[in-house]
Scaffold this active site. Structure first.
Site, short mmCIF file in Angstrom:
data_model
loop_
_atom_site.label_atom_id
_atom_site.label_comp_id
_atom_site.label_asym_id
_atom_site.label_seq_id
_atom_site.Cartn_x
_atom_site.Cartn_y
_atom_site.Cartn_z
N ASN A 82 -7.39 -3.18 -4.70
CA ASN A 82 -7.29 -4.54 -4.71
C ASN A 82 -7.72 -5.10 -5.33
OD1 ASN A 82 -8.43 -5.24 -1.30
ND2 ASN A 82 -10.29 -3.83 -1.79
N ILE A 102 -9.58 10.11 8.29
CA ILE A 102 -10.82 11.57 7.90
C ILE A 102 -12.20 11.07 8.46
CG2 ILE A 102 -12.00 12.00 5.66
CD1 ILE A 102 -8.89 12.56 6.25
N LYS A 130 -3.82 9.55 7.78
CA LYS A 130 -4.85 10.77 8.18
C LYS A 130 -6.11 10.30 8.91
CE LYS A 130 -6.68 14.61 10.61
NZ LYS A 130 -6.18 15.21 11.74
N ARG A 168 -7.51 -7.70 -7.47
CA ARG A 168 -8.42 -9.04 -7.50
C ARG A 168 -10.32 -9.00 -7.75
NH1 ARG A 168 -10.92 -8.58 -2.45
NH2 ARG A 168 -9.79 -7.61 -0.55
N ARG A 226 -23.53 -8.90 3.40
CA ARG A 226 -22.67 -10.47 3.79
C ARG A 226 -23.78 -11.06 4.78
NH1 ARG A 226 -16.65 -8.21 2.40
NH2 ARG A 226 -16.48 -7.46 0.81
N HIS A 229 -17.12 5.03 2.44
CA HIS A 229 -16.16 3.80 1.39
C HIS A 229 -17.01 3.60 0.16
CE1 HIS A 229 -12.82 1.14 1.78
NE2 HIS A 229 -13.51 0.98 0.36
N LYS A 281 1.16 -1.39 0.16
CA LYS A 281 0.01 -0.44 0.06
C LYS A 281 0.63 1.41 -0.44
CE LYS A 281 -3.80 -2.39 2.27
NZ LYS A 281 -4.82 -2.39 3.10
#
Length: 448
Positions: free
Chosen positions: A290, A203, A201, A292, A338, A208, A116
């Site tokens: 990501n 947020i 930082k 994948r 989920r 998201h 990352k």
């Protein structure tokens, strides 16, 4: 096109890939651990190979065993699904050196974006906004304090490798930073065999938002719109939807363009997801890629009508993307819940055990991706995800109503699941009006 593919995963995603292959006329080789050897979904594969003991280290993460199974079954390609080896560059390299096609990005892209801190550097180089934070891994407590003081508290500590919320801790002052640093490093080491971390930082009141990208081997890269994954607990997603509600058209367009820019900068191939945080002022910040197929890919499939698993296979086999960006249209609204075998009101404690009664919901616009059934024994060794419930309707209001109805119909007895919590969340007024952030679920659970 391939004639035989290995599915190097388990559970619902293994079944999802097997079904796609059967529709494409491709034979499948399914691998399994001893714990999964009697799973009913394996009967749909053409060949089944047991690759090791119940624990993931000895089976689904055992590269030599998987490659040995691939060689003796004469497969041409491996689909890794999500989790396990799906983002491990070394596994992709081993596949490449063994003349086996890895159905995913090239190993070089996995290596660059899997770290990352390196992904942040790529974003900065391409003028994609990033959350303020450390430019490299944190090597000492003093360096951590220095970065935190420079960008200001609160901060979030993140593992440089991996995901799923592991190795992530929020700190609000010097003391909590030092304490959280050690915990985050320990979690990262246990989960990803690498204790390196970095600091950003934190947020507050963020949402998201992620963008589905797809690229072929000829430089063609498109996006399939965005998903809102704000409903999370402990940084793990619970509810996802597409398109993202209550964001401006300008923010939506800018985020999708930024995702394409990231992908083109490294000649990205196959499916991937570029993830962002969106603040209250609709400012967006890149957080990670990501590399994948995502757990939540069905919501994108529902609104675009594009089968992402089949598209992955076609691209890996050498086909060109025959979908033009301007032709992609989002139709209606899709929401996914989920379903985990966990007790949501007892600190989300995992619930392995036997399912004594199982009855999935149905009706117009309802989809269930699951490998479980009455009599299925949920093993204690793997992730607790046992099903994904997806609905697709014309409007968000209709989708919420449909999901509420479908959740209330869903019968899973013998173990506790997150269905009661999902019902509480999907019917909450703040979810309906979009007044949520990534802390919403954790704050709500703290009050119960």
């Amino acid at each position: 096109m391939f004639s035989r593919i290995m599915v190097a995963n388990r559970g619902e995603i293994a079944l999802r890939i097997i079904r796609a292959c059967r529709e494409m006329g491709i034979e499948t080789v399914a691998v399994c651990s001893k714990s999964d050897a009697n799973a009913t979904y394996l009967k749909l594969a053409d060949i089944v190979v047991c690759i090791g003991p119940a624990d993931a280290e000895g089976s689904y993460l055992n590269i030599p065993s998987i490659i040995s199974a691939a060689e003796i079954t004469d497969i041409e390609a491996i689909h890794p699904g999500y989790g396990f080896l799906s983002e491990v560059s070394h596994f992709a390299e081993v596949c490449e050196s063994s003349n086996i096609v890895f159905i995913g990005p090239k190993s070089d892209a996995l290596r660059k974006l899997g770290n990352k801190t390196e992904a942040r550097k790529i974003a900065i180089e391409n003028k994609v906004p990033v959350v303020p934070g450390s430019l490299s891994v944190i090597k000492s407590q003093q360096e951590a304090l220095s970065v935190a003081h420079e960008i200001g508290f609160p901060v979030i500590i993140k593992a440089s490798l991996g995901g799923g919320g592991r190795g992530m801790r929020v700190a609000h002052n010097d003391i909590s930073l030092i304490n959280s640093l050690t915990i985050a490093q320990r979690e990262a080491k246990a989960a990803f065999k690498d204790s390196s971390i970095y600091i950003e930082k934190y947020i507050e009141d963020a949402r998201h938002i992620e963008v589905q990208i797809v690229g072929d081997n000829y430089g063609n890269i498109i996006h399939l719109g965005e998903r809102d994954c704000t409903m999370q607990r402990r940084h793990q997603k619970l509810i996802e939807e597409s398109p993202a509600p209550y964001i401006t058209d300008r923010a939506r367009e800018d985020i999708c363009k930024a995702a394409i820019k990231m992908a083109k900068s490294i000649n990205y191939t196959n499916a991937g997801t570029v993830e962002f945080l969106l603040d209250k002022e609709n400012n967006y910040y890149f957080i990670e890629v990501n590399t994948r197929l995502q757990v939540e890919h069905p919501v994108t499939e529902m609104v675009t009508g594009i089968d992402l698993v089949k598209l992955q296979i076609k691209i890996a086999s050498g086909e060109r993307l025959n979908i033009k960006q301007k032709k992609i249209r989002s139709q209606g609204v899709a929401i996914e819940c989920r379903i985990n075998a966990e007790d949501p009101y007892n600190d989300f404690r995992p619930q392995p055990g036997k399912i004594t009664n199982y009855h999935p919901p149905g009706g117009r616009g309802v989809r269930v991706d699951s490998h479980i059934h009455s009599g299925y024994e949920i093993p204690p060794y793997y992730d607790s995800l046992i099903a994904k419930l997806i609905v697709h309707q014309n409007t968000r209001e209709e989708a919420i109503a449909c999901m509420r109805r479908a959740l209330s119909e869903y019968v899973i007895e013998g173990v506790k699941t997150t269905i009661p919590l999902q019902l509480d969340l999907i019917t909450h007024p703040q979810f309906a009006n979009g007044n949520i952030n990534t802390n919403f679920v954790d704050n709500l659970m703290a009050k119960t």
